[in-house]
Design an enzyme around this catalytic site. Sequence first.
Site, PDB file in Angstrom:
ATOM      1  N   GLY A 240       0.731  -1.202  -0.112  1.00  0.00           N
ATOM      2  CA  GLY A 240      -0.155  -0.155  -0.024  1.00  0.00           C
ATOM      3  C   GLY A 240       0.770   1.135   0.021  1.00  0.00           C
ATOM      4  O   GLY A 240       1.603   1.599  -0.960  1.00  0.00           O
TER       5      GLY A 240
ATOM      6  N   GLU B 217       6.951  14.152   1.543  1.00  0.00           N
ATOM      7  CA  GLU B 217       5.908  15.035   1.656  1.00  0.00           C
ATOM      8  C   GLU B 217       5.820  16.381   0.902  1.00  0.00           C
ATOM      9  O   GLU B 217       5.088  17.155   1.118  1.00  0.00           O
ATOM     10  CB  GLU B 217       6.081  15.420   3.445  1.00  0.00           C
ATOM     11  CG  GLU B 217       5.806  14.421   4.166  1.00  0.00           C
ATOM     12  CD  GLU B 217       5.611  14.591   5.656  1.00  0.00           C
ATOM     13  OE1 GLU B 217       4.670  13.862   6.141  1.00  0.00           O
ATOM     14  OE2 GLU B 217       6.111  15.490   6.125  1.00  0.00           O
TER      15      GLU B 217
ATOM     16  N   LYS C 149       3.305  25.077  -2.220  1.00  0.00           N
ATOM     17  CA  LYS C 149       4.864  25.142  -2.645  1.00  0.00           C
ATOM     18  C   LYS C 149       5.155  25.520  -3.783  1.00  0.00           C
ATOM     19  O   LYS C 149       4.670  25.349  -4.912  1.00  0.00           O
ATOM     20  CB  LYS C 149       5.396  23.789  -2.472  1.00  0.00           C
ATOM     21  CG  LYS C 149       6.815  23.480  -2.835  1.00  0.00           C
ATOM     22  CD  LYS C 149       7.252  22.131  -2.895  1.00  0.00           C
ATOM     23  CE  LYS C 149       8.735  21.889  -3.474  1.00  0.00           C
ATOM     24  NZ  LYS C 149       9.087  20.656  -3.631  1.00  0.00           N
TER      25      LYS C 149
ATOM     26  N   GLU D 184      14.922  17.208  -4.798  1.00  0.00           N
ATOM     27  CA  GLU D 184      14.250  17.686  -5.834  1.00  0.00           C
ATOM     28  C   GLU D 184      12.715  17.104  -5.771  1.00  0.00           C
ATOM     29  O   GLU D 184      11.876  17.383  -6.952  1.00  0.00           O
ATOM     30  CB  GLU D 184      14.820  17.776  -7.065  1.00  0.00           C
ATOM     31  CG  GLU D 184      15.931  18.642  -7.280  1.00  0.00           C
ATOM     32  CD  GLU D 184      15.431  20.087  -7.561  1.00  0.00           C
ATOM     33  OE1 GLU D 184      14.445  20.360  -7.696  1.00  0.00           O
ATOM     34  OE2 GLU D 184      16.331  21.083  -7.513  1.00  0.00           O
TER      35      GLU D 184
ATOM     36  N   THR E  59      11.161  14.255  -6.154  1.00  0.00           N
ATOM     37  CA  THR E  59      10.903  13.736  -7.540  1.00  0.00           C
ATOM     38  C   THR E  59      10.078  12.312  -7.072  1.00  0.00           C
ATOM     39  O   THR E  59       9.723  11.691  -8.185  1.00  0.00           O
ATOM     40  CB  THR E  59      11.924  13.337  -8.475  1.00  0.00           C
ATOM     41  OG1 THR E  59      12.966  12.779  -7.576  1.00  0.00           O
ATOM     42  CG2 THR E  59      12.385  14.707  -9.083  1.00  0.00           C
TER      43      THR E  59
ATOM     44  N   ILE F 244       7.158  11.101  -5.516  1.00  0.00           N
ATOM     45  CA  ILE F 244       5.942  10.864  -6.089  1.00  0.00           C
ATOM     46  C   ILE F 244       5.770  11.213  -7.389  1.00  0.00           C
ATOM     47  O   ILE F 244       5.048  10.428  -8.297  1.00  0.00           O
ATOM     48  CB  ILE F 244       5.078  11.931  -4.965  1.00  0.00           C
ATOM     49  CG1 ILE F 244       4.942  11.530  -3.760  1.00  0.00           C
ATOM     50  CG2 ILE F 244       3.688  12.090  -5.982  1.00  0.00           C
ATOM     51  CD1 ILE F 244       4.391  12.528  -2.576  1.00  0.00           C
TER      52      ILE F 244
END
Length: 499
Positions: A18, A54, A83, A341, A343, A345
């Site tokens: 998950g 996050e 952001k 940086e 990356t 997700i």
Amino acid sequence: MQKDNRDNKVRRVVIAGGGTAGWMVAAGLSKTLGKLLDIRLVESDEIGTVGVGEATIPTLMNFHHLLDINEQEFMAATQATFKLGISFENWRDVKQDYIHSFGLTGTDHWTAGFQHFWMKGRERGLAGDYGDYCLELKAAQANKFAHLPRNGMNYAYHLDASAYARYLRKFSERFGVKRIEGKIVEVSQHAGSGDIRSIRLDSGAEIEGDLFIDCTGFRALLIGQAMGVEYEDWSHWLFCDSAVAVQTPSTGPAIPLTRSIARDSGWQWRIPLQSRVGNGIVFSSRYMDDERAVGTLLANIDGEPLTKPRVIKFTPGQRRKVWNGNCVAIGLASGFLEPIESTSIHLIQRGIVRLMQMFPSDGICQSDIDEYNKQANAEIEHIRDFIILHYHVTNRQDSAFWRDCCSMAIPASLQHRIDLFRETGRVFRVPNELFAENSWIQVMLGQGVMPRRHHQSADLMGDAELSHFLGNISSAIDKTVVQLPLHQEYVDKYCRAPA
């Protein structure tokens, strides 16, 4: 002998694991192909997730648009804030900072990028800092944010990764995904092809499928342990192999920036959510042990920790094949690049979108597998080079870590980009590459790479015309920023999470 199922239609999809990756896969497949598929996700409440990814980049909005996710609902559910970029502190040298912001800087001409006109302006004493011509950067410096007409502000999110997984679980279950609780204890394969036939759980249940998605994290239970796909280690370029994470309460207004603060053997992150701050330090175990890393982190946080420091070990690199047989690895099982940086997700999202585009409804074919792997490999290598850039191009000589980063051999593909920019001021984007020209320019300038010359088209502007051109851009940005509300005020009104 078991029958090879390679030519069968794919109807049963089993997602192993998950967390953020597993539930993003479940959400993407169920929303787009759910009526055609039986989708099951296997996870155990007893197995923790890394859960520290996050900070995101603007591409996540494309995924949310695909799923028709309501932004305000999502942000409230995940304690999210906005952001506008990343503040790199102490990277060029100690006490020298810059911002890698989202969006564009200035206005390009068809013959040359804006940086050439800016360089001409600097040479003539007519230009300010490069960042003065970027709306997102100036808004971030002023701690301001708002949605603007015609998507005039490029942004991403800071979010609670565990809450995001829970949010996507509810979303996926509405579209028919079945969650099965349990630990995977055995993977059965077809004798002929080596494809996965089923996974067996600690309860004794056996889950069969036509296509398996490995979201089991660093363990890579399916593609790594069962199928034996090798892992390509990039630690000779990316020295950091460890992280410590801890959460603290918010002690002030949330800023629309991820903070990346370079330390003597790595770097520290600060990610502001609505009610807390995510903190961590990424470091190299060759130069710093776990105890000193924990001490360094705890000495540089605001507020008392809400959680115990958690040490995470990783190997930077990629799986040599992320799709093998009837198994596709997505997330940490496919590879890992440190979150400098934001990356992680994005790479999950790209793996999902690529799978949906090449989904083997009528049977798995090798040409799809080869193309998928080719695209995935190229994408992560481009990101790898961008991350190496941050470490290699620096003036820091204050520790063995930074001295070794400066002197290491780097990929030829990255060396070419650096040489090209240093000699000519030019940056060319590789097709389908994540980071556009302006990202490379911001980071290379921020790290101290100043081009030796500019494009001759900038010389066609006289001082008055060039001053007018640059001044119009910066003044328009300043006028917009003045009118923007403070970021924290905007979040409170737009998407405040329930108390």
